[in-house]
Scaffold this active site. Structure first.
Site, short mmCIF file in Angstrom:
data_model
loop_
_atom_site.label_atom_id
_atom_site.label_comp_id
_atom_site.label_asym_id
_atom_site.label_seq_id
_atom_site.Cartn_x
_atom_site.Cartn_y
_atom_site.Cartn_z
N ASP A 4 0.91 -0.90 -0.15
CA ASP A 4 -0.08 0.21 0.34
C ASP A 4 0.55 1.47 0.36
O ASP A 4 0.97 2.32 1.46
CB ASP A 4 -0.76 0.29 1.60
CG ASP A 4 -0.29 0.26 2.47
OD1 ASP A 4 -1.00 0.58 3.14
OD2 ASP A 4 1.12 -0.68 2.78
N ASP A 10 6.63 1.47 1.88
CA ASP A 10 6.37 0.01 0.55
C ASP A 10 7.52 0.14 -0.36
O ASP A 10 8.29 -0.31 -1.08
CB ASP A 10 4.83 -0.49 0.13
CG ASP A 10 4.23 0.01 1.35
OD1 ASP A 10 3.50 1.08 2.02
OD2 ASP A 10 3.67 -1.06 1.77
N ASN A 35 -2.44 2.78 3.44
CA ASN A 35 -2.05 3.42 3.84
C ASN A 35 -2.42 4.84 3.07
O ASN A 35 -3.16 6.24 3.55
CB ASN A 35 -0.33 3.86 2.92
CG ASN A 35 -0.22 3.65 4.41
OD1 ASN A 35 0.00 3.36 5.52
ND2 ASN A 35 2.02 2.33 2.84
N THR A 46 3.39 -6.31 3.45
CA THR A 46 3.31 -5.17 3.30
C THR A 46 2.20 -3.94 3.69
O THR A 46 2.82 -2.46 3.23
CB THR A 46 4.50 -4.54 2.61
OG1 THR A 46 4.37 -3.71 2.02
CG2 THR A 46 5.86 -5.39 2.71
N PHE A 94 -0.58 -1.37 12.64
CA PHE A 94 -1.74 -0.59 11.63
C PHE A 94 -1.70 -1.59 10.20
O PHE A 94 -3.31 -1.02 10.19
CB PHE A 94 -1.26 1.18 10.90
CG PHE A 94 -1.51 1.62 9.55
CD1 PHE A 94 -1.77 0.98 8.01
CD2 PHE A 94 -2.76 2.38 9.99
CE1 PHE A 94 -2.88 1.32 7.28
CE2 PHE A 94 -3.58 2.76 8.86
CZ PHE A 94 -2.92 2.29 7.70
N ASN A 95 -1.25 -1.87 10.11
CA ASN A 95 -2.01 -3.00 8.82
C ASN A 95 -3.12 -4.47 9.21
O ASN A 95 -3.75 -4.90 8.65
CB ASN A 95 -0.63 -3.99 8.26
CG ASN A 95 0.49 -2.99 7.72
OD1 ASN A 95 -0.17 -1.98 6.91
ND2 ASN A 95 1.53 -3.61 7.10
N HIS A 130 9.85 0.10 8.15
CA HIS A 130 8.87 -1.02 7.90
C HIS A 130 9.49 -2.24 7.00
O HIS A 130 9.10 -3.28 7.32
CB HIS A 130 7.38 -1.01 8.72
CG HIS A 130 7.35 0.29 9.92
ND1 HIS A 130 7.96 -0.44 11.14
CD2 HIS A 130 6.63 1.35 9.80
CE1 HIS A 130 7.68 1.50 12.04
NE2 HIS A 130 6.76 1.88 10.36
N ASP A 131 8.42 -1.73 6.00
CA ASP A 131 8.48 -2.57 4.93
C ASP A 131 9.87 -4.03 4.06
O ASP A 131 9.63 -4.55 4.27
CB ASP A 131 7.42 -2.16 4.08
CG ASP A 131 5.63 -1.60 4.29
OD1 ASP A 131 5.49 -0.39 3.80
OD2 ASP A 131 5.31 -2.53 5.32
O1 RIB Z 1 2.76 -0.21 10.81
C1 RIB Z 1 3.72 0.05 9.41
C2 RIB Z 1 3.15 -0.70 8.44
O2 RIB Z 1 1.77 -0.08 8.52
C3 RIB Z 1 3.61 -0.45 6.93
O3 RIB Z 1 3.30 -1.36 6.02
C4 RIB Z 1 3.67 1.00 6.87
O4 RIB Z 1 3.53 1.13 5.01
C5 RIB Z 1 2.16 1.33 6.65
O5 RIB Z 1 1.68 0.40 5.81
CA CA Z 2 2.73 -0.71 3.94
#
Ligand code: RIB
Ligand code: CA
Length: 314
Positions: A10, A15, A39, A124, A165-166, A239-240
């Site tokens: 996303d 990403d 996102n 991701t 979040f994801n 993160h990703d």
């Molecule tokens: O919590 C981090 C994740 O949430 C990452 O994948 C970032 O791109 C958002 O999607």
């Molecule tokens: Ca992401």
């Protein structure tokens, strides 16, 4: 032999770097990029995937858009984190890389069943597309080597005190994935918060002297402003790319076996990944969970991939 992968994402600043790492590192063979709402709305995450592929000269990897809504609850985007475009910061021209008219889930299934060996899925983003793939095409699981995802956390969340979040955006999808029986590796916040794009990292990217290196610096500069404003981070966590790095070289991301369940009903904890690292509960192990990151190896691979793509693009 490079590991065949599909990234489900996303974009999203991190990403975008995950896509660059997957496309630029010789240890993986990026077969497709699929997008999902997270996102930002899926129309924007798909445009951003096209933008970063155009900027990096990634012209031979099919892109397809997926689900516009989570399986059950309404969509919560992260425009406070990634901006209105979903990838604020750099100024991108009109993308020349198109997306297929095919749905992401159908593209994933077509590639999985047509590839000579099992394929690794690297989500991701919220897991809506992956859950739909596993339920719409139950035979797809036999063609998946493993699912190496960025999401969840062994500790606290970043969208609520409990939820990352994801997983928070689509907890039902995450629950389907963790209960699917497909081998899952979870790269959660507890590790990705160590993948910090420090000033030294940005200097190395700037020092590549390529347009793509400069775009990465602008992406991370915007991301840094967000993480400073919202969480007081000195540098933004990428993160990703950690999930991609786990596939590239497992020694970069140390994992342990654990049971992971997704909280679906907690009034205050919905979307939390409950990770039993010490076998307190009599639950079967259903995942490998990331617990440590070799930051030096990680950034060396990320910067080398950006360098490879940047030089190839010219
Ligand atoms: O919590 C981090 C994740 O949430 C990452 O994948 C970032 O791109 C958002 O999607
Ligand atoms: Ca992401």
């Amino acid at each position: 032999m490079p590991v065949p992968i599909i990234i489900d994402c996303d974009p999203g600043h991190d990403d975008a770097v995950a896509i660059l790492l997957a496309a630029g590192d010789p240890a993986v063979d990026l077969l497709a990029i699929t997008t999902v709402a997270g996102n930002q709305v899926v129309k924007k995450t798909t445009l951003n995937a096209r933008r970063i592929c155009t900027a990096a000269g990634i012209t031979d990897v099919p892109i397809a858009a997926g689900c516009a809504q989570p399986l059950v609850q309404q969509l919560y985007v992260a425009d406070d984190v990634h901006g209105d475009s979903g990838m604020d910061g750099p100024r991108f021209g009109e993308p020349t890389v198109d997306a297929l008219p095919e749905h992401a889930v159908d593209l994933m299934y077509r590639i999985l069943t047509g590839h000579p060996e099992p394929v690794t899925l690297v989500p991701t983003a919220p897991l809506t597309n992956i859950a739909l793939l596993l339920t719409r095409y139950p035979d797809a699981a036999a063609h998946i080597r493993e699912i190496v995802l960025m999401g969840g956390s062994t500790e606290r969340g970043n969208r609520t005190p409990a939820a990352e979040f994801n997983v928070y955006v689509d907890p039902e999808a995450a629950d389907i994935v963790f209960r699917s029986g497909v081998p899952v590796t979870m790269c959660g916040l507890n590790v990705t918060h160590r993948a910090l794009a420090t000033p030294d990292v940005l200097a190395r990217l700037e020092g590549l002297g390529t347009e793509l290196g400069r775009i990465c610096v602008e992406l991370m500069t915007f991301f840094a402003s967000t993480y400073r404003r919202l969480w007081g981070f000195e540098a933004p966590p990428l993160h990703d790319p950690v999930a991609v790095a786990r596939v590239i070289d497992p020694s970069i991301v140390h994992c342990v076996d654990a049971s992971v369940v997704v909280e679906l009903r907690g009034q205050h904890t919905r979307g939390a990944t409950v990770v039993d690292l010490h076998q307190y509960l009599d639950r079967p192990v259903n995942a490998q969970v990331a617990v440590a990151l070799d930051g030096e190896k990680f950034w060396d691979r990320v910067i080398a991939a950006v360098d490879t793509l940047g030089k190839r693009k010219g």
